[in-house]
Motif scaffolding. Structure first.
Motif, short mmCIF file in Angstrom:
data_model
loop_
_atom_site.label_atom_id
_atom_site.label_comp_id
_atom_site.label_asym_id
_atom_site.label_seq_id
_atom_site.Cartn_x
_atom_site.Cartn_y
_atom_site.Cartn_z
N TYR A 1 0.82 -1.21 0.00
CA TYR A 1 0.00 0.00 0.00
C TYR A 1 0.86 1.26 0.00
N ILE A 2 0.20 2.36 -0.33
CA ILE A 2 0.74 3.70 -0.05
C ILE A 2 0.23 4.05 1.35
N TRP A 3 1.11 4.40 2.25
CA TRP A 3 0.71 4.68 3.63
C TRP A 3 0.31 6.14 3.78
N HIS A 4 -0.93 6.34 4.19
CA HIS A 4 -1.42 7.71 4.44
C HIS A 4 -1.49 7.91 5.95
N GLY B 1 -4.87 3.74 5.34
CA GLY B 1 -4.88 4.77 6.38
C GLY B 1 -4.11 4.33 7.60
N THR C 1 -1.82 10.03 9.37
CA THR C 1 -2.44 11.24 9.92
C THR C 1 -2.28 11.25 11.43
N ARG D 1 0.39 2.58 -9.44
CA ARG D 1 -0.01 3.18 -8.16
C ARG D 1 -0.72 2.15 -7.28
N THR E 1 -4.33 2.83 -1.13
CA THR E 1 -3.94 3.62 0.05
C THR E 1 -4.38 2.90 1.33
#
Length: 744
Positions: free
Chosen positions: A6-9, A448, A11, A443, A446
């Motif tokens: 994954y792309i790590w988002h 979270g 927050t 790509r 994502t």
């Protein structure tokens, strides 16, 4: 090789003091409060509703479209002794929805039968032949669909034309044209004012049951929880209430069939949660519908005969084992059929249609490409599609329905039937969709991540606080955290076939265990690489002791993976770039380099250094085989050279062909070094060798050993070998980078 999925988002919001104060009122720690805030739950009323799900907060069932009409018709059928057919579906949602409806009708004294369609002979939704059978042979007067029907035009129209009313209760996507049913109870109906649109099929059935019985039948909530979680609908609003309360009922269920099934799945009755359903109960129920007649599930879920329940539960558990074996077999076959194309359409005449969606999902997770997986029968392909987050499979194919016999689905999943002769056209449509919409197929999806955690922040109390945010699922996902700056003290494979990974992590002296499912083959990589993890928090009890355990969801490497395999016998990947015999051998896996042999001279070292500089490797294996270990012998000491010269000076000639080994043993000098010493003496004209006979040149000019080019080269070889045999791989990599910089 460790590859992040994954792309790590990440927050990490700042929390207002007022909200922190509010969270303490509900005994939440800062971490749990932070997650609530991130998920938009910020007002006290919202917090209270979220943390204390209450059945009294369920919406009025009569707000659903046609509920009043449906209830009156059902009660009329019961009062007049009419025969009712509950027509369900072959998945866990359809099974539990049918069981809820049957239970409510039984309680009211109805004459009721249940039928779950067979996936292979009846297909999904209302089947006109089945309707005809029950109307003509079973004297059915009223049909109630559960978890299906909203698209069942033909069968429903037939029933209505025969004077048999059909009440549709469903939750699937609304078509533009609705069937001509007597009543349609659906949370998304355009004329409905129902506040919550995301009920599962079992949720809609439960609302009917509540309306019929005129009270909330809490004893059915175990079934509601199973169907709701299995169908992966939003776990917010009403569904959160239904599942939260349903899990409590499930923990104390008296349903004989469920109890047997849970025992067979080795359920921990002290730890009943959403994962109990998602990983143990629902897959078994679904296995029955995927492989066979689903109807025994109704007896399992509603019957009280313990002996029969045990037999059905055992049969279902065996079906689940069979399902696993079929999935594994198809998955292994499909892997060998994958290509480099950005979309994959794979088919086989021997594949089982009932499990293709599962296998497509596994292939998607591993390869991150849209996958169509199909079974071929007499030139017709039937199967399922799974797609990446950025490729809308439904949109890509929906405009080309002329290529399909049947097609339906949503953004990331679809089912379809089409002729084999249309395969290439469908593949081209999918490829064109990428170009037309400028989709970056590289790509990743994502994930979270709710901030970073240090080991000192993690405790059993932390886990207890987070548990108040459960049950987790769609729109209330399990929280994940970034774990970094640790040392892997131990990495080992575990579980069946050693397919899973167990890590022991050390951060500033504090130890934690971590488990990474499906990554048992990567123990070496995790042991030697600088990694970061995204993980959820859980606990593990062993021998009466409960400890925190990280459940790894994803991992990535900081920089390049440098793996030391100099003393290991492991299976290496094929078709990689290799450095062997002082040369570069190219392969199709351009991101992986195996240094099979250490370079033996300055030029070869430069070749290897240039390769590492110019090619962007993600992983380098350092095997570093050395055929002649001069790093162990050295280049020879003055004392060794002097002793050698003194010994051979005594003999007029010496046969190096047959007496070399004896001489090496006598001088206590390794044979490979002695050969080099002889070559050095010959180069310096200290000896001559002819036909294998070595003669000392007693009139030779006095020269220093260091003048020899062979000696100088041997010193270089010793240095290379010491580097590649003894130095840490990070130091070798650094030296190679410096070597290239010096060369340029």
């Amino acid at each position: 090789m460790i590859k992040s999925k994954y792309i790590w988002h990440i927050t990490e919001p700042e929390l207002p003091d007022a909200f922190l104060k509010l969270s303490k009122k509900y005994k939440l720690d800062r971490l749990a409060a932070q997650i609530l805030w991130q998920r938009g739950i910020k007002e006290e009323k919202e917090v209270k509703t979220f943390l204390t799900p209450d059945l009294q907060d369920l919406h009025d069932p009569f707000l659903l479209h046609d509920m009043d009409k449906a209830v009156k018709r059902i009660l009329m059928a019961i009062e007049s002794g009419q025969n009712i057919l509950v027509y369900g579906d072959y998945d866990a949602d359809g099974m539990t929805a049918s069981a809820v409806m049957k239970t409510a009708l039984d309680e009211l004294g109805a004459e009721v039968q249940v039928y779950l369609p067979n996936r292979f002979t009846d297909g999904y939704g209302p089947n006109i032949d089945v309707y005809k059978y029950f109307i003509q042979n079973e004297g059915i007067d009223l049909i109630i669909t559960v978890d299906n029907g909203i698209a069942g035009h033909e069968a429903i129209s037939y029933a209505q034309s025969q004077g048999i009313d059909v009440i549709v209760t469903d939750h699937h996507s609304m078509p533009e044209e609705l069937p001509a049913a007597y009543a349609i109870v659906h949370p998304e109906h355009p004329e409905s004012g129902y506040p919550f649109k995301h009920l599962a099929g079992v949720g809609v059935a439960f609302k009917i049951a509540t309306a019929l019985l005129d009270y909330i039948p809490a004893d059915m909530l175990d079934l509601v929880a199973i169907g709701t979680i299995a169908d992966m609908v939003s776990l917010t609003d009403e569904n959160r209430i239904l599942v939260s309360q349903g899990l409590k009922v499930l923990a104390n269920t008296e349903r004989a069939g469920l109890l047997e099934l849970m025992k067979l799945s080795e359920t921990d009755f002290e730890q009943i949660n959403e994962e109990t359903i998602g990983f143990q109960i629902a897959p078994r129920l679904n296995a029955l519908g995927r492989l066979d007649d689903p109807n025994p599930a109704i007896e399992l879920l509603t019957g009280w005969d313990e002996e029969m329940a045990a037999d059905i539960a055992q049969m279902i558990d065996e079906k689940n084992k069979e399902r696993k074996a079929i999935v594994e077999n198809i998955f292994n076959q499909a892997i060998t059929m994958m290509t480099d194309e950005p979309v994959q359409i794979l088919y086989h005449k021997d594949w089982h249609k009932g499990v293709l969606g599962i296998v497509a999902g596994r292939l998607l997770n591993q390869f991150h490409k849209p996958v169509l997986l199909l079974a071929e029968e007499e030139g017709i392909l039937r199967g399922s599609a799974r797609s990446t987050e950025n490729y809308n499979i439904f949109e890509a194919l929906d405009a080309h329905r002329d290529l399909f016999i049947a097609f339906g689905g949503h953004k990331q999943a679809a089912g379809m039937t089409f002729s084999l002769e249309n395969l290439e056209a469908i593949k081209q449509v999918m490829l064109d969709f990428i170009e037309e919409n400028d989709i970056d197929m590289s790509r990743k999806s994502t994930l979270g991540v709710q901030g970073k955690l240090q080991f000192e922040q993690i405790s059993l109390e932390t886990i207890h606080s987070l548990s108040k945010l459960a049950p987790y699922g769609m729109d209330n996902p399990k929280p994940y955290f970034l774990i970094e700056n640790y040392k892997v003290e131990q990495a080992r494979s575990m579980g069946k076939d050693n397919s899973h990974l167990k890590l022991k992590l050390n951060q500033n002296g504090q130890m934690l265990d971590a488990v990474y499912f499906g990554h048992g083959s990567e123990s070496l990589e995790f042991e030697q690489s600088d990694t970061e993890l995204v993980a959820s928090l859980s606990s593990n009890t062993w021998n009466g002791t409960t400890a925190v355990q990280l459940m790894v969801e994803d991992a990535r490497v900081n920089g390049i993976e440098l793996l030391d395999i100099r003393s290991r016998q492991i299976e290496l990947p094929q078709n990689t770039v290799r450095f062997v015999h002082n040369e570069v051998k190219n392969g199709t896996m351009e991101e992986v380099l195996i240094i099979e042999e250490a370079p033996t001279n300055k030029l070869a070292l430069s070749v290897l250094a240039k390769l590492i500089h110019e090619q962007d490797f993600a992983l380098i294996y350092f095997k570093n085989n050395i055929k002649k270990n001069y790093y162990l012998t050295g280049a020879g000491t003055r004392e060794q050279f002097a002793r050698f010269y003194k010994t051979i000076y005594q003999y007029p000639e010496f046969d190096v062909r047959f007496k070399l080994k004896n001489l090496a043993n006598y001088l206590k000098i390794p044979e490979i070094l002695l050969v080099k010493m002889i070559q050095i003496f010959e180069e310096l004209n200290f000896v001559t060798i002819e036909d294998g006979l070595m003669t000392v040149n007693k009139a030779a000019e006095k020269r220093d050993i260091s003048e020899s080019g062979i000696y100088q080269e041997l010193q270089e070889i010793v240095k290379f070998q010491e580097l590649f045999a003894l130095s840490p791989v990070k130091e070798i990599y650094k030296k190679l980078k410096e070597e290239n910089a010096d060369a340029t």
